[in-house]
Motif scaffolding. Structure first.
Motif, PDB file in Angstrom:
ATOM      1  N   LEU A 401       0.823  -1.205   0.000  1.00 33.72           N
ATOM      2  CA  LEU A 401       0.000   0.000   0.000  1.00 33.72           C
ATOM      3  C   LEU A 401       0.862   1.262   0.000  1.00 33.72           C
ATOM      4  O   LEU A 401       0.553   2.254  -0.668  1.00 33.72           O
ATOM      5  CB  LEU A 401      -0.933  -0.011   1.206  1.00 33.72           C
ATOM      6  N   ARG A 405       1.051   4.129  -3.036  1.00 35.76           N
ATOM      7  CA  ARG A 405       0.922   5.564  -2.828  1.00 35.76           C
ATOM      8  C   ARG A 405       2.116   6.310  -3.413  1.00 35.76           C
ATOM      9  O   ARG A 405       1.964   7.365  -4.061  1.00 35.76           O
ATOM     10  CB  ARG A 405       0.800   5.872  -1.339  1.00 35.76           C
ATOM     11  N   ARG A 406       3.299   5.769  -3.214  1.00 37.70           N
ATOM     12  CA  ARG A 406       4.497   6.419  -3.725  1.00 37.70           C
ATOM     13  C   ARG A 406       4.462   6.501  -5.248  1.00 37.70           C
ATOM     14  O   ARG A 406       4.802   7.532  -5.843  1.00 37.70           O
ATOM     15  CB  ARG A 406       5.730   5.642  -3.252  1.00 37.70           C
ATOM     16  N   ARG A 408       1.732   6.486  -7.094  1.00 37.95           N
ATOM     17  CA  ARG A 408       0.643   7.403  -7.472  1.00 37.95           C
ATOM     18  C   ARG A 408       1.068   8.852  -7.414  1.00 37.95           C
ATOM     19  O   ARG A 408       0.656   9.695  -8.208  1.00 37.95           O
ATOM     20  CB  ARG A 408      -0.556   7.148  -6.554  1.00 37.95           C
ATOM     21  N   LEU A 409       1.941   9.154  -6.439  1.00 34.66           N
ATOM     22  CA  LEU A 409       2.384  10.532  -6.250  1.00 34.66           C
ATOM     23  C   LEU A 409       3.669  10.839  -7.017  1.00 34.66           C
ATOM     24  O   LEU A 409       4.244  11.930  -6.862  1.00 34.66           O
ATOM     25  CB  LEU A 409       2.590  10.815  -4.766  1.00 34.66           C
TER      26      LEU A 409
END
Length: 419
Positions: A401, A405-406, A408-409
């Motif tokens: 997870l 996130r990493r 996605r950003l």
């Protein structure tokens, strides 16, 4: 603030050496009080009867001279409980001086009560840890007692002034004490510590003559020696199958360790009072005992209990070093540690050789080690390796997870100090 009235009777922690003999006479001349001397035999290896003769020579009545053999009490009630915790201060020091002070302080308090004394006194200097250990212990056991620390009160601030006081009061001074002592030594059954003078520059290796009880490893026997230590509920009870009392057992391990050059430590430590100090410690039997205790815990102590115990050990060791043996937090930690030792029973075989001690075998009826589960050969269904897939998947979930996130950003690979 009005001056405190002079004490009527003082119990002095008395070694019979020059410094405490001067303190004895100083208490008499400064306060005009009655003095009771207390000398503890903690296995320091010195003849203690001369302390009795010197105290009598300085005017102490025979009934006010206490010399007690506390070796068994010291090892059973102080050293062994500490070793159940595998306590090591700052990763290296086995706390040989630290653990002796609460026992001495307890007996000072008990003797004060027995004799009706209103004060106790010690010979620790104002720069060291021992003053803290003695006085915190007395405060915990009997806060009504006054503690007198002459090194913080008198004007005998140099060796010359001490010798002049000794000569003025006819206190015998050994000839080798007329010059600067090469170093200061404190000893008991657990260890010997050497500090000061030739040891004060940490950039200079200590000379071999500093060693009091351990053979330099280079001079140790060329053949290794095997020793077996048996434990019951965390405490060592036998060496090579011979049941021994706590003090006798530690003395036996000291003999073995000393012969094989084991337990020498050159340490710059952080004193509780704020300064760094350099000391040379010799803990031959204790070094063997620590390795053996670790060895038996490896097969008898559950991983969760062992890891929790290890995480608490530095705090426990620091409490002892700083003088908080009689604090509620040390006692709470001791209860947890002692509970962990319920199944720490069995035997460890160790190899002693030229300064090293190494566990080579360990066995116990309480062992948690399962060869069936760990073997690289056929395990007859004891362990289903496919179970590991789910275990890994669940433990990896939060990492996946975070990685999502990493990504996605727009972040890079993880694992560094950044986002």
């Amino acid at each position: 603030m009005p001056a405190r009235p002079a004490p009527k009777k003082v119990v002095l922690a008395y070694s019979g050496g020059l410094d405490t003999s001067i303190i004895l006479k100083w208490l008499q001349t400064e306060y005009g009080c009655e003095v009771v001397t207390f000398t503890a035999d903690l296995g320091q290896g010195e003849e203690l009867e001369p302390a009795r003769a010197k105290a009598q020579m300085l005017g102490i009545r025979p009934e006010n001279i206490r010399i007690e053999d506390l070796r068994e009490t010291f090892v059973r009630d102080y050293v062994f409980p500490m070793f159940r915790a595998n306590a090591v201060y700052e990763g290296l020091y086995l706390l040989g001086t630290s653990i002796a002070r609460p026992l001495i302080a307890r007996r000072l308090v008990e003797i004060a009560r027995e004799t009706g004394a209103d004060a106790v006194a010690h010979g620790a200097t104002g720069k060291g840890n021992d003053q803290v250990r003695f006085e915190l212990s007395v405060a915990a056991l009997d806060p009504s007692l006054r503690v007198i620390a002459p090194w913080r009160l008198w004007d005998l601030t140099s060796r010359t002034k001490l010798l002049e006081f000794a000569e003025a009061h006819q206190i015998p001074v050994a000839k080798d004490k007329r010059g600067e002592a090469p170093f200061s030594v404190d000893a008991n059954l657990l260890h010997t510590s050497s500090e000061g003078k030739v040891l004060e520059n940490p950039a200079e290796p200590f000379p071999d003559y500093v060693l009091q009880r351990v053979t330099p490893p280079e001079q140790a026997p060329d053949s290794p020696e095997m020793v077996e230590i048996t434990f019951e509920r965390g405490d060592a009870v036998a060496v090579n199958g011979e049941a021994l009392s706590p003090a006798t057992l530690l003395a036996r391990l000291n003999e073995l360790g000393s012969r094989h050059g084991i337990g020498i430590l050159d340490l710059v430590e952080n004193r509780f009072v704020g300064m760094k100090s350099r000391g040379v410690y010799e803990t031959p039997g204790g070094t063997i005992l620590l390795e053996a205790h670790r060895g038996i815990e490896q097969i008898t102590l559950d991983a969760g209990a062992g890891h929790l115990k290890d995480s608490l050990m530095p705090r426990y060791a620091e409490l002892i070093y700083n003088g908080f043996w009689f604090s509620p937090e040390r006692e709470m930690l001791q209860a947890l540690i002692d509970r962990s030792q319920e199944h720490v029973t069995g035997t460890v075989r160790l190899k002693l050789y030229k300064g090293s001690v190494r566990t080579v075998a360990r066995w116990s009826d309480h062992s948690l080690y399962s060869e069936r589960h760990v073997t690289f050969e056929e395990d007859a269904g004891a362990y289903d390796q496919t179970d590991a897939q789910g275990f890994i998947t669940l433990n990896a979930l939060r990492l996946r997870l975070i990685a999502a996130r990493r990504a996605r950003l727009g972040g890079g690979l993880g694992g560094g100090l950044g986002g």
